[in-house]
Design an enzyme around this catalytic site. Structure first.
Site, PDB file in Angstrom:
ATOM      1  N   THR A  78      68.213 -89.381 -70.089  1.00 46.14           N
ATOM      2  CA  THR A  78      66.757 -89.548 -70.127  1.00 46.14           C
ATOM      3  C   THR A  78      66.235 -88.835 -71.366  1.00 46.14           C
ATOM      4  O   THR A  78      66.689 -87.736 -71.693  1.00 46.14           O
ATOM      5  CB  THR A  78      66.078 -88.975 -68.865  1.00 46.14           C
ATOM      6  OG1 THR A  78      66.496 -87.622 -68.676  1.00 46.14           O
ATOM      7  CG2 THR A  78      66.422 -89.789 -67.626  1.00 46.14           C
ATOM      8  N   HIS A 254      67.862-100.127 -67.012  1.00 45.80           N
ATOM      9  CA  HIS A 254      67.130 -99.173 -67.868  1.00 45.80           C
ATOM     10  C   HIS A 254      65.955 -98.558 -67.096  1.00 45.80           C
ATOM     11  O   HIS A 254      64.870 -98.363 -67.644  1.00 45.80           O
ATOM     12  CB  HIS A 254      66.637 -99.880 -69.138  1.00 45.80           C
ATOM     13  CG  HIS A 254      66.539 -98.983 -70.336  1.00 45.80           C
ATOM     14  ND1 HIS A 254      67.405 -99.053 -71.394  1.00 45.80           N
ATOM     15  CD2 HIS A 254      65.672 -97.989 -70.639  1.00 45.80           C
ATOM     16  CE1 HIS A 254      67.071 -98.143 -72.303  1.00 45.80           C
ATOM     17  NE2 HIS A 254      66.021 -97.484 -71.862  1.00 45.80           N
ATOM     18  N   ASP A 285      73.108 -97.024 -61.994  1.00 48.51           N
ATOM     19  CA  ASP A 285      71.925 -96.163 -62.002  1.00 48.51           C
ATOM     20  C   ASP A 285      70.717 -97.006 -61.615  1.00 48.51           C
ATOM     21  O   ASP A 285      70.776 -98.226 -61.599  1.00 48.51           O
ATOM     22  CB  ASP A 285      71.735 -95.443 -63.342  1.00 48.51           C
ATOM     23  CG  ASP A 285      71.316 -96.355 -64.501  1.00 48.51           C
ATOM     24  OD1 ASP A 285      70.677 -97.401 -64.262  1.00 48.51           O
ATOM     25  OD2 ASP A 285      71.624 -96.010 -65.651  1.00 48.51           O
ATOM     26  N   GLY A 287      67.080 -96.154 -59.088  1.00 46.55           N
ATOM     27  CA  GLY A 287      66.554 -96.114 -57.724  1.00 46.55           C
ATOM     28  C   GLY A 287      67.241 -95.169 -56.768  1.00 46.55           C
ATOM     29  O   GLY A 287      66.849 -95.089 -55.603  1.00 46.55           O
ATOM     30  N   VAL A 288      68.259 -94.439 -57.215  1.00 49.65           N
ATOM     31  CA  VAL A 288      68.986 -93.539 -56.309  1.00 49.65           C
ATOM     32  C   VAL A 288      68.123 -92.303 -56.033  1.00 49.65           C
ATOM     33  O   VAL A 288      67.801 -91.542 -56.947  1.00 49.65           O
ATOM     34  CB  VAL A 288      70.346 -93.120 -56.905  1.00 49.65           C
ATOM     35  CG1 VAL A 288      71.023 -92.075 -56.024  1.00 49.65           C
ATOM     36  CG2 VAL A 288      71.237 -94.342 -57.103  1.00 49.65           C
TER      37      VAL A 288
END
Length: 368
Positions: A78, A254, A285, A287-288
């Protein structure tokens, strides 16, 4: 207030951060349908737990690209973490190492690869965009190698920057005093303060829109590090990634910041896993937020997951301690989910432990 789940950090971060910064971290592209769907899709997957299994001992450890890690939960890249907290990526690096897992450093970090390496030992990957000036790419990759980074996560879903309307409204620009540290000395550290996301002109001018599969071969020619292809959401591209020698795939949209109305990553995952046929690992990756989400991803064939926004929001809320606690909560929830599902190790998590809404044709279930 006692923090009891990862989502609570977002509320705290929203209160603490300037609106421009919070919106930059939190928002998605256009209608933000995919942003919501990345979360909602997890809630449509149900468990089929097995009972009366001795779960007195549970092992959540695993290996990624040959590296032993404490759990299948890692940190996604990030950008610009010093907007969240003065320690930025350094705090995230320390917290991730303490948790015994992997951090992926964004190439648009506000701390350099060397600074992150200086925080101490740890398994770290470097996220990379390919720029028109290949010399810039070579320099970035070499620096990551020399700083002890173990893999390259090549982002492939960003030939152009997605349209994030809150950034346009807020006239997003990197706050004064912060720079993209990995570009210092490369004459790329300044972002034009345009009336869009502030990054758009930078990306449009520097990221190579002609990037194609052959560039993966070029990247392999300049580095011996394994290359993870980040941004694959179809079976077709998964097969090509294998053919071109990718060491792994990260199923990613993304963070729903690029093309809106693509599927949630948890929905796209199984298609990619089936296409790969076990030849390389597949990660996810997007929404976890719960240990249950981690279990669902592994049941659908992922070798592990990466979390992005939870690391930013926990960092904003409580610095290094926040990121540590966020990772610990996800680990604890995941271990509990394993126990309640009757799984003692990651090997025992199987497709039979979950039910998805695409398992049974609706007409068939209506007849039952």
């Amino acid at each position: 207030m006692e923090i009891t789940n990862v989502m609570e950090y977002e509320k705290i971060a929203k209160e603490k951060l300037p609106k421009m910064v919070y919106d930059y971290y939190a928002s998605g592209a256009e209608d933000q349908w995919t942003l919501q769907e990345n979360r909602n899709a997890f809630s449509r997957i149900l468990f089929r737990p097995r009972i009366l299994i001795d779960v007195s001992k549970i092992d959540v450890s695993t290996t990624v690209l040959g590296f032993n890690i404490s759990m299948p939960i890692m940190i996604a890249p990030t950008a610009m973490q010093k907007m969240a907290h003065p320690d930025g990526e350094l705090a995230t690096a320390r917290a991730t190492s303490a948790a015994g897992t992997i951090m992926t450093l964004s190439s648009w970090a506000t701390c350099s690869v060397e600074e992150v390496a200086s925080t101490g030992p740890g398994i770290r990957f470097f996220q990379l965009y390919v720029y028109k000036d290949r010399n810039v790419v070579i320099q970035l990759v070499k620096r990551a190698e020399e700083a002890g980074f173990k893999a390259i996560a090549l982002t492939v879903d960003t030939p152009r920057l997605g349209r994030r309307e809150s950034d346009i409204k807020n006239r997003f620009a990197l706050p004064r005093g912060l720079t993209l540290k990995n570009f210092e000395g490369l004459d790329l550290g300044k972002i034009d303060k345009t009336n869009d996301s502030g990054l758009a002109s930078y990306v449009a001018g520097q990221v190579d829109q002609s990037l194609s599969w052959k560039d993966i071969k070029w990247l392999q020619s300049i580095t011996s590090l394994p290359i993870l292809v980040k941004g694959v959401i179809t079976a077709e591209d998964a097969r090509i990634a294998v053919e071109y020698g990718a060491a792994g795939i990260i199923v990613s949209n993304h963070g729903a910041r690029q093309l809106d109305y693509v599927p949630a990553t948890i929905v796209a995952l199984e298609e990619v896993v089936k296409a790969v046929e076990g030849r390389i690992p597949v990660f996810l990756d997007g929404g976890v937020r719960r240990g249950t989400d981690v279990f669902k991803a592994l049941a659908l064939g992922a070798s592990g997951v990466f979390v992005g926004r939870p690391s930013l929001f926990s960092l904003a809320a409580d610095g290094e301690a926040g990121v540590r606690k966020m990772l610990q909560m996800l680990r604890d929830e995941f271990e509990l989910t394993m126990a309640l599902s009757g799984c003692r190790s990651l090997r025992e998590i199987s497709r039979t432990h979950i039910k998805t809404d695409w398992d049974t044709p609706h007409y068939l279930s209506a007849k039952l």
